[in-house]
Design a protein around this motif. Structure first.
Motif, PDB file in Angstrom:
ATOM      1  N   TYR A   1      11.640   3.184  -5.707  1.00 52.44           N
ATOM      2  CA  TYR A   1      10.319   2.556  -5.670  1.00 52.44           C
ATOM      3  C   TYR A   1       9.560   2.661  -6.989  1.00 52.44           C
ATOM      4  N   LEU A   2       9.829   3.712  -7.768  1.00 58.33           N
ATOM      5  CA  LEU A   2       9.007   4.005  -8.942  1.00 58.33           C
ATOM      6  C   LEU A   2       9.853   4.106 -10.198  1.00 58.33           C
TER       7      LEU A   2
ATOM      8  N   ASP B   1       0.812  -1.213   0.000  1.00 50.47           N
ATOM      9  CA  ASP B   1       0.000   0.000   0.000  1.00 50.47           C
ATOM     10  C   ASP B   1       0.848   1.266   0.000  1.00 50.47           C
ATOM     11  N   HIS B   2       1.982   1.258   0.745  1.00 47.81           N
ATOM     12  CA  HIS B   2       2.807   2.464   0.779  1.00 47.81           C
ATOM     13  C   HIS B   2       3.361   2.794  -0.607  1.00 47.81           C
ATOM     14  N   THR B   3       3.651   1.794  -1.394  1.00 46.51           N
ATOM     15  CA  THR B   3       4.137   2.026  -2.758  1.00 46.51           C
ATOM     16  C   THR B   3       3.027   2.588  -3.632  1.00 46.51           C
ATOM     17  N   LYS B   4       1.841   2.040  -3.488  1.00 47.25           N
ATOM     18  CA  LYS B   4       0.697   2.511  -4.291  1.00 47.25           C
ATOM     19  C   LYS B   4       0.376   3.966  -3.982  1.00 47.25           C
ATOM     20  N   VAL B   5       0.417   4.333  -2.717  1.00 48.09           N
ATOM     21  CA  VAL B   5       0.154   5.724  -2.329  1.00 48.09           C
ATOM     22  C   VAL B   5       1.250   6.644  -2.876  1.00 48.09           C
ATOM     23  N   TRP B   6       2.519   6.219  -2.766  1.00 50.15           N
ATOM     24  CA  TRP B   6       3.653   6.982  -3.290  1.00 50.15           C
ATOM     25  C   TRP B   6       3.520   7.148  -4.803  1.00 50.15           C
TER      26      TRP B   6
ATOM     27  N   GLU C   1       0.789   7.043  -6.640  1.00 44.12           N
ATOM     28  CA  GLU C   1      -0.336   7.933  -6.947  1.00 44.12           C
ATOM     29  C   GLU C   1       0.066   9.400  -6.775  1.00 44.12           C
ATOM     30  N   LYS C   2       0.802   9.695  -5.713  1.00 49.12           N
ATOM     31  CA  LYS C   2       1.209  11.082  -5.467  1.00 49.12           C
ATOM     32  C   LYS C   2       2.175  11.570  -6.545  1.00 49.12           C
ATOM     33  N   ILE C   3       3.198  10.801  -6.837  1.00 45.72           N
ATOM     34  CA  ILE C   3       4.201  11.229  -7.817  1.00 45.72           C
ATOM     35  C   ILE C   3       3.592  11.362  -9.217  1.00 45.72           C
ATOM     36  N   SER C   4       2.604  10.537  -9.530  1.00 47.26           N
ATOM     37  CA  SER C   4       1.947  10.600 -10.842  1.00 47.26           C
ATOM     38  C   SER C   4       1.243  11.930 -11.090  1.00 47.26           C
ATOM     39  N   GLU C   5       0.930  12.653 -10.037  1.00 46.01           N
ATOM     40  CA  GLU C   5       0.214  13.928 -10.161  1.00 46.01           C
ATOM     41  C   GLU C   5       1.051  15.033 -10.805  1.00 46.01           C
TER      42      GLU C   5
END
Length: 191
Positions: free
Chosen positions: A99-100, A63-68, A70-74
């Motif tokens: 991570y990304l 989940d921490h990766t998914k949240v990270w 989502e934020k960076i994609s903005e």
């Protein structure tokens, strides 16, 4: 409107990095040609990289990766604020970047470095990481010395000369971030 994140580079208790990042954000917000937001990597509680697949697959299990992600994609661009640790980029920032992948690709970045040698070695190492992530990093760089831009090596108080290094970096970054939007659009059409 073009969105640019000011990304912190440290998670340490008592860190001076956050003060530098907040100052950079305040300088950036004087501009009207992009939106700027502080993204504090400490808020994402990213442990040492713990994903089973390489980031390029975007097959995230945590989940921490998914949240990270989502934020960076903005964002269309980034300002990475890094101190210099052992002649290199901060470990927390290197970990967060690891991570990304796709979330960073074909976007632009500027760098603000600080340290005993104004963070120059960290900045150069970070450029290699950003290149691998396909982030177009601008030539101009914000540079601050622990000896002249921090009171008691802990409170950020930039000299006029050092503070003047940030505006040219932001100027290049906004132009490049807008240009990279076109690159991303062309890549979508080609796909």
């Amino acid at each position: 409107m073009t969105k640019i994140a000011i990304v912190t580079g440290s998670t340490r208790p008592g860190r001076i990095n956050l003060g530098v990042a907040e100052w950079v954000l305040a300088q950036a917000q004087l501009r009207s040609d992009a939106e700027f937001e502080l993204v504090d990597i400490a808020a994402y509680n990213l442990p040492i990289l713990d994903e089973g697949y390489p980031a390029a697959y975007q097959n995230y299990s945590n989940d921490h990766t998914k949240v990270w992600s989502e934020k960076i994609s903005e964002f269309d661009g980034f300002v990475f604020v890094t101190g210099e640790y052992n002649h290199s980029v901060t470990p927390a920032l290197a970990n967060a970047l690891s991570y990304l992948n796709a979330e960073f690709a074909n976007k632009a970045a500027g760098i603000v470095g600080y340290g005993s040698a104004s963070g120059v070695r960290a900045v150069e190492h970070l450029r290699g990481i950003l290149s691998e992530l396909q982030i177009a990093h601008v030539q101009k760089t914000g540079m601050f010395s622990l000896f002249t831009d921090f009171e008691n090596f802990s409170t950020f108080a930039p000299t006029e000369l050092s503070a003047a290094t940030v505006a040219p970096m932001l100027e290049q970054l906004v132009v490049w971030a807008k240009a990279m939007e076109t690159v991303r659009d062309a890549a979508l059409v080609a796909a």
